[in-house]
Design an enzyme around this catalytic site. Structure first.
Site, PDB file in Angstrom:
ATOM      1  N   GLY A   1       0.960  -1.227  -0.038  1.00 20.64           N
ATOM      2  CA  GLY A   1      -0.141  -0.164   0.061  1.00 20.64           C
ATOM      3  C   GLY A   1       0.894   1.330   0.083  1.00 20.64           C
ATOM      4  N   ASP A   2       2.082   1.177   0.578  1.00 21.51           N
ATOM      5  CA  ASP A   2       2.858   2.237   0.856  1.00 21.51           C
ATOM      6  C   ASP A   2       3.435   2.605  -0.466  1.00 21.51           C
ATOM      7  OD1 ASP A   2       2.062   2.323   3.670  1.00 21.51           O
ATOM      8  OD2 ASP A   2       3.959   0.878   3.993  1.00 21.51           O
TER       9      ASP A   2
HETATM   10  N1  ATP Z   1      -1.671 -10.251  -4.075  1.00 19.44           N
HETATM   11  C1  ATP Z   1      -1.388  -9.301  -4.829  1.00 19.44           C
HETATM   12  N2  ATP Z   1      -0.899  -9.496  -6.233  1.00 19.44           N
HETATM   13  C2  ATP Z   1      -0.759  -8.454  -6.830  1.00 19.44           C
HETATM   14  N3  ATP Z   1      -0.460  -7.113  -6.423  1.00 19.44           N
HETATM   15  C3  ATP Z   1      -0.793  -6.839  -5.287  1.00 19.44           C
HETATM   16  C4  ATP Z   1      -1.120  -7.829  -4.168  1.00 19.44           C
HETATM   17  N4  ATP Z   1      -1.290  -7.498  -2.967  1.00 19.44           N
HETATM   18  C5  ATP Z   1      -1.156  -6.046  -3.260  1.00 19.44           C
HETATM   19  N5  ATP Z   1      -0.756  -5.760  -4.372  1.00 19.44           N
HETATM   20  C6  ATP Z   1      -0.763  -4.449  -5.138  1.00 19.44           C
HETATM   21  O1  ATP Z   1      -0.172  -3.375  -4.103  1.00 19.44           O
HETATM   22  C7  ATP Z   1      -1.275  -2.483  -4.036  1.00 19.44           C
HETATM   23  C8  ATP Z   1      -1.690  -2.059  -2.694  1.00 19.44           C
HETATM   24  O2  ATP Z   1      -1.878  -3.291  -1.977  1.00 19.44           O
HETATM   25  P1  ATP Z   1      -3.143  -3.497  -0.795  1.00 19.44           P
HETATM   26  O3  ATP Z   1      -4.458  -3.195  -1.470  1.00 19.44           O
HETATM   27  O4  ATP Z   1      -2.817  -4.672  -0.127  1.00 19.44           O
HETATM   28  O5  ATP Z   1      -2.953  -2.209   0.104  1.00 19.44           O
HETATM   29  P2  ATP Z   1      -2.976  -1.961   1.735  1.00 19.44           P
HETATM   30  O6  ATP Z   1      -3.703  -2.844   2.254  1.00 19.44           O
HETATM   31  O7  ATP Z   1      -3.201  -0.629   1.812  1.00 19.44           O
HETATM   32  O8  ATP Z   1      -1.416  -2.463   2.044  1.00 19.44           O
HETATM   33  P3  ATP Z   1      -0.576  -2.120   3.222  1.00 19.44           P
HETATM   34  O9  ATP Z   1      -0.375  -3.404   4.175  1.00 19.44           O
HETATM   35  O10 ATP Z   1       0.832  -1.864   2.796  1.00 19.44           O
HETATM   36  O11 ATP Z   1      -0.948  -0.741   4.192  1.00 19.44           O
HETATM   37  C9  ATP Z   1      -2.364  -3.236  -4.967  1.00 19.44           C
HETATM   38  O12 ATP Z   1      -3.308  -2.174  -5.382  1.00 19.44           O
HETATM   39  C10 ATP Z   1      -1.786  -3.802  -6.048  1.00 19.44           C
HETATM   40  O13 ATP Z   1      -1.244  -3.300  -6.945  1.00 19.44           O
HETATM   41 MG    MG Z   2      -2.501   0.354   3.497  1.00 18.01          MG
END
Ligand code: ATP
Ligand code: MG
Length: 309
Positions: free
Chosen positions: A251-252
């Site tokens: 996400g970051d």
């Molecule tokens: N399993 C996956 N396969 C491919 N891309 C992924 C996957 N998980 C995350 N990503 C990529 O990373 C981006 C951000 O991930 P996610 O939606 O999990 O963010 P988050 O929950 O805010 O993560 P964080 O734990 O870092 O805060 C997604 O939009 C995608 O581009």
């Molecule tokens: Mg996040």
């Protein structure tokens, strides 16, 4: 200049132990330390992509010195407010015989009112803030109003502000009218106060947040990519299927990719593609390692963008 803000950074201490034996002493086979924090990870990825930026936040004590020294060694520019308390240390225990991972999260030091004001004064005078990313949780005892205040100051100075946090901090921060917010689906559900079923409900919830004041809403959805609801356009950007090693920091990294696009004057649609490419590039790396520039560049042309109704 681009700034990232991490009010509650941490030293992450990872230990590897064969098998955890309770009521007994355990031998540590290996250990590693890492300067952690969500805004700091945004700074890391921006630096990897060649985008000059500076990390702001609170650090204190020996752990704070270590955190800053490590960032210095990594070539991450920072300008921290020093506090009287000690920067927290989180502990991650990897049990090598089972593959289980156990995380102990420290809550972080108390920030004194005058230290809070030192941050406000810094925010009022940092040099030419063009884009600002505010990420992560608040230290204990700090009222979420700090986010609203910081956002208002930066917006008043003409900055574009991206807010990536959760719960009350997100709710209150939204009142400062950030330009962009990036909830993941769980954060969006908590903010909306209900479970979201299917694309339509997610889009409707994101649109409601736009009406509450965030100009652009990015809903990140793991392997499904990111849904962007902006003033004139809405898209879903999806990554190709990849072999995921670890999603920590995805996400970051997505925030960093988005900022990379904005800082180059690209349209929102391109910034969105960069966000997904950077997020997915990070999932290719094991542990806390973040995206590599080569992977990011290779993924960019593979991100599929579809307009949504
Ligand atoms: N399993 C996956 N396969 C491919 N891309 C992924 C996957 N998980 C995350 N990503 C990529 O990373 C981006 C951000 O991930 P996610 O939606 O999990 O963010 P988050 O929950 O805010 O993560 P964080 O734990 O870092 O805060 C997604 O939009 C995608 O581009
Ligand atoms: Mg996040």
């Amino acid at each position: 200049m681009i700034y990232t803000i991490t009010l509650n950074p941490a030293m992450d201490r990872t230990l590897w132990i064969e098998k955890i034996r309770t009521d007994d002493s355990n031998r540590i086979k290996r250990e590693q330390r890492y300067a952690g924090g969500k805004g700091i990870d945004v700074s890391r990825v921006l630096t990897t992509l060649g985008t000059v930026n500076k990390a702001l936040g609170f650090v204190g004590g020996f752990a704070g010195e270590e955190l800053e020294g490590r960032l210095l060694n990594e070539g991450i520019a920072c300008d921290f407010v020093r506090i009287s308390g000690e920067t927290r240390t989180n502990i991650v225990v990897n049990e090598t015989s089972t593959g289980h991972q156990t995380v102990f999260n420290a809550k972080g030091p108390e920030i004194k009112p005058y230290e809070l004001m030192q941050m406000i004064h810094k925010v009022e005078k940092v040099e030419s803030p063009e884009i600002v990313a505010i990420s992560g949780s608040l230290p204990p005892g700090v009222n979420p109003e700090i986010y609203r205040k910081v956002i208002e100051i930066f917006r008043g100075r003409g900055s574009k502000v991206i807010l990536d946090t959760d719960g009350d901090a997100l709710k209150t921060g939204l009142n400062g009218l950030p330009d962009v917010i990036k909830p993941n689906i769980h954060e969006l559900e908590r903010l909306t106060g209900r479970k979201l079923h299917g694309r339509e409900e997610t889009v409707a919830a994101a649109k409601a947040l736009r009406r509450q004041g965030a100009d652009t809403v990015l809903v990140s959805m793991g392997a499904e990519g990111i849904l962007m609801i902006a003033e004139k356009e809405q898209y879903l950007a999806s990554p190709p299927k990849v072999r995921v090693e670890n999603t920590i920091g995805a996400g970051d990294s997505a925030i960093a990719g988005f900022i990379y696009g904005l800082s180059r004057g690209e349209p929102l649609r391109t910034a969105l593609v960069y966000a997904v490419a950077a997020g997915t590039a990070t999932t290719l790396k094991p542990g806390t390692a973040l995206c590599r520039r080569e992977d990011f560049l290779r993924l960019v042309p593979k991100i599929a963008v579809t307009p949504i109704e």
